[in-house]
Enzyme design. Structure first.
Site, short mmCIF file in Angstrom:
data_model
loop_
_atom_site.label_atom_id
_atom_site.label_comp_id
_atom_site.label_asym_id
_atom_site.label_seq_id
_atom_site.Cartn_x
_atom_site.Cartn_y
_atom_site.Cartn_z
N GLU A 242 -8.12 -0.09 -7.34
CA GLU A 242 -6.62 -0.16 -7.45
C GLU A 242 -6.09 0.13 -9.05
O GLU A 242 -6.76 -0.44 -9.85
CB GLU A 242 -5.82 -1.17 -6.90
CG GLU A 242 -4.39 -1.52 -7.00
CD GLU A 242 -4.05 -2.56 -6.13
OE1 GLU A 242 -2.67 -2.54 -6.05
OE2 GLU A 242 -4.62 -3.51 -5.66
N GLU B 111 -0.24 -4.02 3.40
CA GLU B 111 0.24 -5.19 3.52
C GLU B 111 2.06 -5.42 3.63
O GLU B 111 2.45 -5.97 2.93
CB GLU B 111 0.01 -6.11 2.20
CG GLU B 111 -1.54 -6.43 2.24
CD GLU B 111 -2.03 -7.47 0.99
OE1 GLU B 111 -0.99 -7.81 0.36
OE2 GLU B 111 -3.11 -7.80 0.84
N GLU C 189 -9.72 -5.55 2.43
CA GLU C 189 -9.58 -6.47 1.18
C GLU C 189 -10.27 -7.77 1.57
O GLU C 189 -9.82 -8.59 2.27
CB GLU C 189 -8.12 -6.49 0.61
CG GLU C 189 -7.42 -5.34 0.02
CD GLU C 189 -6.01 -5.79 -0.53
OE1 GLU C 189 -5.97 -6.71 -1.26
OE2 GLU C 189 -5.45 -4.88 -0.72
#
Length: 504
Positions: free
Chosen positions: A27, A173, A292
Protein backbone atom coordinates in the site's frame (compact mmCIF):
# COMPACT_ATOMS: atom_id res chain seq x y z
CA UNK A 1 3.42 -33.18 32.51
CA UNK A 2 0.39 -32.68 30.26
CA UNK A 3 0.44 -34.49 26.90
CA UNK A 4 -1.38 -33.77 23.64
CA UNK A 5 -2.39 -36.24 20.94
CA UNK A 6 -2.80 -35.87 17.20
CA UNK A 7 -4.13 -38.37 14.65
CA UNK A 8 -3.46 -37.81 10.96
CA UNK A 9 -5.22 -39.67 8.15
CA UNK A 10 -5.34 -38.67 4.46
CA UNK A 11 -9.03 -39.62 4.37
CA UNK A 12 -9.83 -36.54 6.46
CA UNK A 13 -9.14 -33.94 3.78
CA UNK A 14 -10.29 -30.31 3.84
CA UNK A 15 -9.15 -29.11 0.44
CA UNK A 16 -6.08 -28.06 -1.55
CA UNK A 17 -3.63 -25.57 -0.07
CA UNK A 18 -4.19 -22.78 -2.60
CA UNK A 19 -0.99 -20.87 -3.35
CA UNK A 20 -3.02 -17.65 -3.17
CA UNK A 21 -3.23 -18.14 0.60
CA UNK A 22 0.37 -16.87 0.82
CA UNK A 23 -0.30 -13.35 -0.38
CA UNK A 24 1.03 -10.01 0.80
CA UNK A 25 0.03 -6.38 0.52
CA UNK A 26 1.74 -3.27 -0.85
CA UNK A 27 0.00 0.00 0.00
CA UNK A 28 1.06 3.60 -0.50
CA UNK A 29 1.46 3.96 3.25
CA UNK A 30 4.53 5.00 5.21
CA UNK A 31 7.67 3.47 3.73
CA UNK A 32 6.12 0.36 2.21
CA UNK A 33 6.63 1.66 -1.34
CA UNK A 34 9.07 4.58 -1.01
CA UNK A 35 12.09 3.27 0.86
CA UNK A 36 10.65 -0.23 0.88
CA UNK A 37 10.25 -1.92 -2.48
CA UNK A 38 11.25 1.25 -4.41
CA UNK A 39 14.24 3.47 -3.71
CA UNK A 40 16.07 5.02 -6.67
CA UNK A 41 19.71 5.60 -5.80
CA UNK A 42 19.87 2.76 -3.27
CA UNK A 43 23.06 0.68 -3.67
CA UNK A 44 20.99 -2.37 -4.70
CA UNK A 45 18.43 -0.52 -6.85
CA UNK A 46 18.14 -1.35 -10.52
CA UNK A 47 17.67 1.25 -13.26
CA UNK A 48 13.94 1.40 -12.46
CA UNK A 49 14.52 2.13 -8.76
CA UNK A 50 13.47 -1.32 -7.51
CA UNK A 51 15.44 -2.49 -4.48
CA UNK A 52 17.01 -5.82 -5.40
CA UNK A 53 17.58 -6.78 -1.76
CA UNK A 54 13.85 -6.47 -1.04
CA UNK A 55 13.03 -8.39 -4.23
CA UNK A 56 15.27 -11.24 -3.10
CA UNK A 57 13.65 -11.35 0.33
CA UNK A 58 10.18 -11.26 -1.25
CA UNK A 59 11.05 -14.34 -3.30
CA UNK A 60 12.51 -16.05 -0.22
CA UNK A 61 9.33 -15.23 1.72
CA UNK A 62 7.38 -17.24 -0.84
CA UNK A 63 4.77 -14.60 -1.59
CA UNK A 64 2.29 -15.70 -4.26
CA UNK A 65 -0.01 -12.71 -4.78
CA UNK A 66 0.28 -9.03 -3.79
CA UNK A 67 -2.63 -6.65 -3.25
CA UNK A 68 -2.14 -3.06 -4.48
CA UNK A 69 -2.42 -0.01 -4.06
CA UNK A 70 -4.51 -0.15 -0.87
CA UNK A 71 -5.96 -0.31 1.66
CA UNK A 72 -7.39 2.98 2.81
CA UNK A 73 -5.18 4.73 0.28
CA UNK A 74 -7.20 3.44 -2.67
CA UNK A 75 -10.42 5.19 -1.60
CA UNK A 76 -9.00 8.56 -2.69
CA UNK A 77 -6.63 7.38 -5.42
CA UNK A 78 -6.68 8.42 -9.07
CA UNK A 79 -4.96 5.59 -10.89
CA UNK A 80 -4.14 7.85 -13.87
CA UNK A 81 -1.75 9.80 -11.61
CA UNK A 82 0.60 6.80 -11.50
CA UNK A 83 1.11 6.08 -15.20
CA UNK A 84 3.08 7.76 -17.96
CA UNK A 85 6.27 9.85 -17.69
CA UNK A 86 7.17 10.28 -14.03
CA UNK A 87 8.08 13.93 -14.55
CA UNK A 88 4.50 14.70 -15.60
CA UNK A 89 2.80 13.05 -12.63
CA UNK A 90 1.00 15.25 -10.10
CA UNK A 91 1.72 15.47 -6.39
CA UNK A 92 -1.42 14.85 -4.33
CA UNK A 93 -2.60 14.99 -0.74
CA UNK A 94 -3.33 11.48 0.53
CA UNK A 95 -6.13 11.84 3.07
CA UNK A 96 -5.90 8.25 4.30
CA UNK A 97 -2.44 8.57 5.87
CA UNK A 98 -1.97 12.36 5.88
CA UNK A 99 0.96 12.30 3.48
CA UNK A 100 2.02 13.82 0.18
CA UNK A 101 1.90 11.26 -2.62
CA UNK A 102 4.47 11.96 -5.34
CA UNK A 103 3.11 9.27 -7.70
CA UNK A 104 6.69 8.42 -8.72
CA UNK A 105 5.60 4.79 -8.28
CA UNK A 106 2.32 3.72 -9.85
CA UNK A 107 0.56 0.96 -11.74
CA UNK A 108 3.21 0.46 -14.43
CA UNK A 109 6.04 0.32 -11.87
CA UNK A 110 4.04 -2.07 -9.69
CA UNK A 111 3.43 -4.44 -12.59
CA UNK A 112 7.14 -4.38 -13.42
CA UNK A 113 7.97 -5.09 -9.78
CA UNK A 114 5.40 -7.91 -9.58
CA UNK A 115 6.91 -9.60 -12.65
CA UNK A 116 10.40 -9.33 -11.12
CA UNK A 117 9.17 -10.70 -7.79
CA UNK A 118 7.28 -13.54 -9.48
CA UNK A 119 3.98 -12.65 -7.80
CA UNK A 120 0.42 -12.37 -9.08
CA UNK A 121 -0.97 -8.81 -8.97
CA UNK A 122 -4.22 -8.18 -7.11
CA UNK A 123 -5.62 -4.73 -7.90
CA UNK A 124 -8.08 -2.64 -5.92
CA UNK A 125 -10.38 -0.06 -7.54
CA UNK A 126 -11.49 3.18 -5.89
CA UNK A 127 -15.15 3.01 -4.92
CA UNK A 128 -14.79 5.73 -2.29
CA UNK A 129 -14.45 8.94 -4.32
CA UNK A 130 -14.91 7.31 -7.74
CA UNK A 131 -17.19 4.73 -9.34
CA UNK A 132 -18.08 2.46 -12.23
CA UNK A 133 -16.50 4.41 -15.10
CA UNK A 134 -13.12 4.88 -13.45
CA UNK A 135 -12.99 1.16 -12.61
CA UNK A 136 -13.75 0.30 -16.22
CA UNK A 137 -11.06 2.68 -17.45
CA UNK A 138 -8.48 1.05 -15.19
CA UNK A 139 -9.50 -2.45 -16.29
CA UNK A 140 -9.29 -1.40 -19.95
CA UNK A 141 -5.81 0.02 -19.37
CA UNK A 142 -4.64 -3.12 -17.58
CA UNK A 143 -6.26 -5.97 -19.47
CA UNK A 144 -7.50 -4.95 -22.94
CA UNK A 145 -5.09 -5.87 -25.78
CA UNK A 146 -5.27 -2.61 -27.74
CA UNK A 147 -7.22 -0.45 -30.15
CA UNK A 148 -8.96 1.66 -27.48
CA UNK A 149 -8.03 4.85 -25.67
CA UNK A 150 -6.76 3.33 -22.44
CA UNK A 151 -5.27 0.12 -23.84
CA UNK A 152 -3.35 2.17 -26.40
CA UNK A 153 -2.25 4.51 -23.61
CA UNK A 154 -0.71 1.52 -21.80
CA UNK A 155 1.09 0.53 -25.00
CA UNK A 156 2.31 4.11 -25.42
CA UNK A 157 3.73 3.88 -21.89
CA UNK A 158 5.79 0.85 -22.90
CA UNK A 159 3.62 -2.16 -22.03
CA UNK A 160 2.70 -3.69 -25.37
CA UNK A 161 1.00 -6.74 -23.87
CA UNK A 162 -1.92 -6.55 -21.42
CA UNK A 163 -1.08 -6.99 -17.76
CA UNK A 164 -3.80 -9.64 -17.45
CA UNK A 165 -4.76 -8.89 -13.84
CA UNK A 166 -7.13 -11.63 -12.67
CA UNK A 167 -7.98 -10.55 -9.09
CA UNK A 168 -9.80 -7.27 -8.41
CA UNK A 169 -11.00 -5.78 -5.10
CA UNK A 170 -14.15 -3.66 -5.34
CA UNK A 171 -12.98 -0.93 -2.97
CA UNK A 172 -11.65 -1.25 0.56
CA UNK A 173 -13.30 -1.31 4.01
CA UNK A 174 -16.27 0.71 2.87
CA UNK A 175 -18.05 0.00 6.17
CA UNK A 176 -15.48 2.08 8.08
CA UNK A 177 -16.28 5.70 8.94
CA UNK A 178 -12.55 6.42 8.62
CA UNK A 179 -12.76 5.55 4.92
CA UNK A 180 -12.85 8.38 2.38
CA UNK A 181 -16.22 7.89 0.69
CA UNK A 182 -17.61 5.69 3.47
CA UNK A 183 -20.98 4.17 2.54
CA UNK A 184 -23.86 2.25 4.06
CA UNK A 185 -24.17 -1.42 3.18
CA UNK A 186 -26.97 -0.72 0.72
CA UNK A 187 -25.08 2.14 -0.93
CA UNK A 188 -21.91 0.13 -1.27
CA UNK A 189 -23.68 -3.09 -2.25
CA UNK A 190 -25.50 -1.44 -5.14
CA UNK A 191 -22.34 0.35 -6.38
CA UNK A 192 -20.25 -2.83 -6.08
CA UNK A 193 -22.84 -4.86 -7.98
CA UNK A 194 -23.02 -2.35 -10.83
CA UNK A 195 -19.22 -2.09 -10.98
CA UNK A 196 -18.80 -5.87 -10.96
CA UNK A 197 -21.37 -6.42 -13.67
CA UNK A 198 -19.77 -3.81 -15.93
CA UNK A 199 -16.19 -5.01 -15.31
CA UNK A 200 -17.11 -8.55 -16.31
CA UNK A 201 -18.57 -7.20 -19.55
CA UNK A 202 -15.03 -6.09 -20.44
CA UNK A 203 -13.24 -9.17 -19.10
CA UNK A 204 -15.36 -12.16 -18.01
CA UNK A 205 -12.27 -14.05 -16.84
CA UNK A 206 -11.57 -11.81 -13.84
CA UNK A 207 -12.43 -12.66 -10.23
CA UNK A 208 -14.00 -9.96 -8.06
CA UNK A 209 -13.90 -9.39 -4.31
CA UNK A 210 -16.66 -7.52 -2.49
CA UNK A 211 -15.82 -5.65 0.72
CA UNK A 212 -16.77 -7.45 3.88
CA UNK A 213 -16.52 -5.94 7.33
CA UNK A 214 -13.30 -4.18 8.31
CA UNK A 215 -13.12 -6.44 11.35
CA UNK A 216 -15.30 -8.70 13.46
CA UNK A 217 -15.74 -5.99 16.12
CA UNK A 218 -17.59 -3.60 13.80
CA UNK A 219 -21.15 -2.90 15.06
CA UNK A 220 -22.49 -3.77 11.59
CA UNK A 221 -20.57 -7.05 11.29
CA UNK A 222 -22.58 -9.87 9.65
CA UNK A 223 -25.48 -7.54 8.79
CA UNK A 224 -23.02 -5.69 6.49
CA UNK A 225 -21.99 -8.94 4.77
CA UNK A 226 -25.61 -10.06 4.43
CA UNK A 227 -26.76 -6.79 2.85
CA UNK A 228 -23.75 -6.44 0.55
CA UNK A 229 -24.07 -10.02 -0.67
CA UNK A 230 -27.79 -9.66 -1.30
CA UNK A 231 -26.75 -7.07 -3.89
CA UNK A 232 -23.59 -8.71 -5.20
CA UNK A 233 -23.65 -12.50 -4.70
CA UNK A 234 -24.28 -13.39 -8.35
CA UNK A 235 -21.59 -10.95 -9.58
CA UNK A 236 -18.63 -11.59 -7.24
CA UNK A 237 -16.35 -14.49 -6.40
CA UNK A 238 -15.15 -13.58 -2.90
CA UNK A 239 -16.14 -11.56 0.15
CA UNK A 240 -13.22 -9.94 1.99
CA UNK A 241 -12.27 -10.24 5.65
CA UNK A 242 -9.73 -8.14 7.59
CA UNK A 243 -8.35 -8.54 11.09
CA UNK A 244 -5.39 -7.39 13.17
CA UNK A 245 -4.34 -8.44 16.67
CA UNK A 246 -2.77 -5.90 19.02
CA UNK A 247 -0.33 -7.15 21.72
CA UNK A 248 0.09 -3.69 23.25
CA UNK A 249 -1.75 -4.51 26.50
CA UNK A 250 0.82 -7.16 27.46
CA UNK A 251 -1.79 -9.93 27.77
CA UNK A 252 0.39 -12.70 26.35
CA UNK A 253 -2.10 -15.49 27.06
CA UNK A 254 -4.77 -13.77 24.96
CA UNK A 255 -2.56 -12.65 22.07
CA UNK A 256 -1.30 -16.22 21.72
CA UNK A 257 -4.94 -17.31 21.28
CA UNK A 258 -5.70 -14.77 18.52
CA UNK A 259 -6.23 -17.57 16.02
CA UNK A 260 -9.32 -18.63 18.00
CA UNK A 261 -10.90 -15.30 17.09
CA UNK A 262 -9.83 -15.59 13.43
CA UNK A 263 -11.30 -19.09 13.31
CA UNK A 264 -14.66 -17.84 14.62
CA UNK A 265 -14.55 -14.87 12.23
CA UNK A 266 -14.15 -17.15 9.20
CA UNK A 267 -16.89 -19.49 10.38
CA UNK A 268 -19.33 -16.60 10.83
CA UNK A 269 -18.60 -15.01 7.44
CA UNK A 270 -19.07 -18.40 5.77
CA UNK A 271 -22.37 -18.88 7.59
CA UNK A 272 -23.59 -15.43 6.51
CA UNK A 273 -22.59 -16.03 2.88
CA UNK A 274 -24.28 -19.42 2.87
CA UNK A 275 -27.44 -17.87 4.32
CA UNK A 276 -27.60 -15.42 1.41
CA UNK A 277 -26.91 -18.26 -1.03
CA UNK A 278 -29.79 -20.27 0.41
CA UNK A 279 -32.09 -17.25 0.45
CA UNK A 280 -31.36 -16.42 -3.22
CA UNK A 281 -31.13 -20.08 -4.34
CA UNK A 282 -27.48 -19.93 -5.42
CA UNK A 283 -25.72 -23.29 -5.78
CA UNK A 284 -22.23 -21.78 -5.96
CA UNK A 285 -20.37 -21.44 -2.65
CA UNK A 286 -18.69 -18.07 -2.19
CA UNK A 287 -15.14 -17.99 -0.85
CA UNK A 288 -13.37 -15.55 1.47
CA UNK A 289 -10.48 -13.31 0.49
CA UNK A 290 -8.76 -12.69 3.83
CA UNK A 291 -6.77 -9.88 2.28
CA UNK A 292 -5.60 -8.04 5.40
CA UNK A 293 -4.33 -9.83 8.49
CA UNK A 294 -1.41 -9.55 10.87
CA UNK A 295 -0.21 -8.68 14.34
CA UNK A 296 -0.26 -4.88 14.70
CA UNK A 297 0.49 -2.61 17.65
CA UNK A 298 -2.48 -0.57 16.43
CA UNK A 299 -2.80 1.64 19.50
CA UNK A 300 0.37 3.48 18.38
CA UNK A 301 -1.05 4.61 15.02
CA UNK A 302 -2.90 7.77 16.01
CA UNK A 303 0.13 9.19 17.78
CA UNK A 304 2.15 8.63 14.58
CA UNK A 305 -0.44 10.58 12.57
CA UNK A 306 -0.92 13.40 15.08
CA UNK A 307 2.71 14.37 15.59
CA UNK A 308 3.49 15.50 12.04
CA UNK A 309 2.21 17.53 9.11
CA UNK A 310 1.97 16.69 5.41
CA UNK A 311 5.19 14.94 4.40
CA UNK A 312 6.40 12.35 1.91
CA UNK A 313 6.71 8.70 2.93
CA UNK A 314 7.13 9.08 6.70
CA UNK A 315 8.08 6.14 8.89
CA UNK A 316 4.64 4.88 9.90
CA UNK A 317 3.77 1.93 12.19
CA UNK A 318 7.14 0.26 11.69
CA UNK A 319 6.54 -2.27 14.43
CA UNK A 320 9.45 -4.36 15.70
CA UNK A 321 7.96 -7.83 15.95
CA UNK A 322 8.85 -10.12 18.82
CA UNK A 323 9.34 -13.85 19.10
CA UNK A 324 5.79 -14.12 20.52
CA UNK A 325 4.45 -12.21 17.51
CA UNK A 326 6.11 -14.79 15.24
CA UNK A 327 4.30 -17.59 17.07
CA UNK A 328 0.99 -15.76 16.67
CA UNK A 329 1.56 -15.19 12.93
CA UNK A 330 2.37 -18.89 12.52
CA UNK A 331 -0.88 -19.78 14.28
CA UNK A 332 -2.90 -17.42 12.06
CA UNK A 333 -1.43 -19.21 9.03
CA UNK A 334 -2.51 -22.53 10.54
CA UNK A 335 -6.06 -21.15 10.79
CA UNK A 336 -6.11 -19.98 7.17
CA UNK A 337 -4.95 -23.42 6.03
CA UNK A 338 -7.55 -25.15 8.20
CA UNK A 339 -10.24 -23.24 6.26
CA UNK A 340 -8.70 -23.95 2.84
CA UNK A 341 -12.08 -25.14 1.56
CA UNK A 342 -13.57 -21.64 2.00
CA UNK A 343 -10.63 -19.22 2.17
CA UNK A 344 -9.28 -18.91 -1.37
CA UNK A 345 -7.08 -15.81 -1.09
CA UNK A 346 -5.18 -14.25 1.80
CA UNK A 347 -2.78 -11.31 2.09
CA UNK A 348 -0.66 -10.45 5.10
CA UNK A 349 -0.44 -6.69 5.57
CA UNK A 350 2.06 -5.36 4.63
CA UNK A 351 5.20 -6.49 2.80
CA UNK A 352 7.89 -3.93 3.68
CA UNK A 353 8.38 -1.68 6.75
CA UNK A 354 4.68 -1.08 7.56
CA UNK A 355 3.79 -3.86 10.06
CA UNK A 356 5.87 -6.03 7.77
CA UNK A 357 8.02 -9.16 7.66
CA UNK A 358 10.70 -7.19 5.77
CA UNK A 359 12.34 -4.08 7.23
CA UNK A 360 14.71 -1.69 5.52
CA UNK A 361 16.77 1.40 6.18
CA UNK A 362 16.82 4.11 3.51
CA UNK A 363 20.18 3.80 1.82
CA UNK A 364 20.99 0.80 4.03
CA UNK A 365 20.25 -2.90 4.44
CA UNK A 366 17.06 -4.95 4.46
CA UNK A 367 16.45 -7.67 7.06
CA UNK A 368 13.96 -10.33 8.09
CA UNK A 369 11.67 -9.61 11.01
CA UNK A 370 10.69 -12.45 13.35
CA UNK A 371 7.35 -12.91 11.54
CA UNK A 372 9.17 -13.51 8.24
CA UNK A 373 10.13 -17.04 9.21
CA UNK A 374 6.77 -18.75 9.93
CA UNK A 375 5.37 -17.26 6.72
CA UNK A 376 8.33 -18.39 4.61
CA UNK A 377 8.36 -21.94 5.99
CA UNK A 378 4.58 -22.33 5.68
CA UNK A 379 4.62 -21.05 2.10
CA UNK A 380 7.47 -23.45 1.31
CA UNK A 381 6.03 -26.62 2.83
CA UNK A 382 2.23 -26.24 2.74
CA UNK A 383 1.81 -27.95 -0.61
CA UNK A 384 -0.85 -30.50 -1.41
CA UNK A 385 -4.03 -31.33 0.48
CA UNK A 386 -4.88 -29.83 3.86
CA UNK A 387 -5.90 -32.50 6.37
CA UNK A 388 -8.17 -32.13 9.37
CA UNK A 389 -6.32 -33.01 12.57
CA UNK A 390 -8.71 -32.45 15.55
CA UNK A 391 -6.01 -32.61 18.26
CA UNK A 392 -6.61 -33.63 21.85
CA UNK A 393 -5.04 -30.90 23.94
CA UNK A 394 -4.79 -29.46 27.44
CA UNK A 395 -6.53 -26.11 27.80
CA UNK A 396 -5.86 -22.77 29.49
CA UNK A 397 -7.86 -19.65 30.34
CA UNK A 398 -7.62 -16.24 28.60
CA UNK A 399 -9.21 -12.88 29.38
CA UNK A 400 -10.34 -12.25 25.79
CA UNK A 401 -11.29 -15.66 24.47
CA UNK A 402 -12.09 -17.74 27.54
CA UNK A 403 -10.99 -21.36 27.75
CA UNK A 404 -8.81 -22.30 24.72
CA UNK A 405 -6.64 -25.27 23.72
CA UNK A 406 -2.91 -25.07 24.38
CA UNK A 407 -2.19 -26.84 21.07
CA UNK A 408 -3.23 -25.75 17.58
CA UNK A 409 -2.37 -27.80 14.49
CA UNK A 410 -2.93 -28.44 10.81
CA UNK A 411 -1.36 -30.95 8.42
CA UNK A 412 -0.70 -30.83 4.68
CA UNK A 413 -0.10 -33.95 2.58
CA UNK A 414 1.72 -33.69 -0.74
CA UNK A 415 0.44 -36.66 -2.75
CA UNK A 416 3.07 -36.21 -5.45
CA UNK A 417 6.10 -36.47 -3.17
CA UNK A 418 4.47 -38.44 -0.37
CA UNK A 419 5.61 -35.84 2.16
CA UNK A 420 3.54 -34.84 5.16
CA UNK A 421 4.01 -31.53 6.98
CA UNK A 422 2.55 -30.84 10.41
CA UNK A 423 2.34 -27.25 11.64
CA UNK A 424 1.85 -27.02 15.41
CA UNK A 425 1.68 -24.19 17.95
CA UNK A 426 2.22 -24.61 21.67
CA UNK A 427 0.56 -21.62 23.35
CA UNK A 428 1.55 -22.81 26.81
CA UNK A 429 4.38 -21.59 29.02
CA UNK A 430 5.86 -25.08 29.46
CA UNK A 431 7.07 -27.69 26.98
CA UNK A 432 4.28 -29.87 25.56
CA UNK A 433 4.81 -33.54 24.65
CA UNK A 434 2.85 -34.33 21.49
CA UNK A 435 2.01 -37.91 20.47
CA UNK A 436 1.40 -38.15 16.71
CA UNK A 437 -0.47 -41.11 15.22
CA UNK A 438 0.63 -41.56 11.60
CA UNK A 439 -0.85 -45.01 10.95
CA UNK A 440 -3.02 -43.55 8.17
CA UNK A 441 0.23 -42.80 6.33
CA UNK A 442 2.45 -45.85 6.97
CA UNK A 443 6.15 -46.08 6.18
CA UNK A 444 6.97 -42.43 6.87
CA UNK A 445 10.35 -41.33 8.13
CA UNK A 446 11.33 -38.07 9.77
CA UNK A 447 12.73 -35.34 7.54
CA UNK A 448 13.07 -32.31 9.83
CA UNK A 449 11.76 -30.53 12.92
CA UNK A 450 12.11 -26.74 13.08
CA UNK A 451 10.85 -24.43 15.81
CA UNK A 452 10.53 -20.75 16.67
CA UNK A 453 10.43 -20.80 20.45
CA UNK A 454 9.56 -17.66 22.38
CA UNK A 455 9.33 -19.14 25.85
CA UNK A 456 12.84 -18.21 26.99
CA UNK A 457 12.93 -14.70 25.45
CA UNK A 458 9.42 -13.60 24.40
CA UNK A 459 10.36 -9.98 23.69
CA UNK A 460 13.31 -10.79 21.40
CA UNK A 461 13.27 -8.93 18.06
CA UNK A 462 15.36 -8.85 14.91
CA UNK A 463 17.07 -5.54 14.25
CA UNK A 464 19.55 -4.12 11.76
CA UNK A 465 22.31 -4.83 14.28
CA UNK A 466 20.99 -8.31 15.18
CA UNK A 467 19.00 -9.50 12.14
CA UNK A 468 18.99 -13.21 13.12
CA UNK A 469 18.18 -13.07 16.80
CA UNK A 470 14.79 -14.74 16.18
CA UNK A 471 15.13 -17.48 13.59
CA UNK A 472 13.98 -21.10 13.27
CA UNK A 473 16.20 -23.61 15.03
CA UNK A 474 16.55 -27.29 14.24
CA UNK A 475 15.38 -29.78 16.86
CA UNK A 476 15.96 -33.57 16.93
CA UNK A 477 14.07 -35.07 14.00
CA UNK A 478 11.25 -37.40 15.11
CA UNK A 479 11.48 -41.07 14.08
CA UNK A 480 8.09 -42.78 13.67
CA UNK A 481 7.90 -46.27 15.17
CA UNK A 482 4.95 -48.39 14.16
CA UNK A 483 3.20 -45.34 12.75
CA UNK A 484 3.61 -43.31 15.94
CA UNK A 485 6.06 -40.78 17.26
CA UNK A 486 6.35 -38.36 20.15
CA UNK A 487 7.90 -34.90 20.00
CA UNK A 488 8.36 -32.21 22.60
CA UNK A 489 7.08 -28.79 21.50
CA UNK A 490 9.01 -26.00 23.28
CA UNK A 491 7.12 -23.52 25.44
CA UNK A 492 5.37 -20.76 23.44
CA UNK A 493 6.46 -22.03 20.06
CA UNK A 494 5.53 -22.42 16.41
CA UNK A 495 6.77 -25.67 14.91
CA UNK A 496 6.99 -27.42 11.55
CA UNK A 497 7.51 -31.18 11.43
CA UNK A 498 8.16 -32.85 8.10
CA UNK A 499 7.85 -36.54 7.25
CA UNK A 500 8.54 -38.36 3.99
CA UNK A 501 8.58 -41.85 2.50
CA UNK A 502 11.07 -44.12 4.22
CA UNK A 503 13.16 -44.25 1.08
CA UNK A 504 13.44 -40.43 0.88
Amino acid sequence: MRTAQLTIDPAFSIGPADRRLFGSFVEHMGRCVYGGIYEPGHPTADTRGLRRDVLELTRELGVSVVRYPGGNFVSGYRWEDGVGPVGNRPRRLDLAWKTIETNAFGLDEFMTWAAEAGVEPMMAVNLGTRGVQEALDLLEYANHPGGTEFSDLRRKHGAEDPYGVRLWCLGNEMDGPWQVGHKTADEYGRLAAETARAMKMIDPSISLIACGSSNRRMPTFASWEATVLEHTYEHVDYISAHTYYDPSDGDQASILASAVDMDNFITEVVATADHVAAKQRHKRKLKISFDEWNVWYESRLQADLDRRGWVEAPALIEDNFTAVDAVVVGDLLITLLRHADRVGVAAQAQLANVIAPIRTRNGGPAWRQSIFHPFALTARYARGTVLRTDPVSPRYDTKKYGDVPVLDTVAVHDEETGELTVFAVNRGETDLPLEIDLRGLPALSGLSFQSIAAGSDPSATNTEAEPDRVTPRDLPTPTPDGGRCTVRLPAVSWNVLRFGPASA
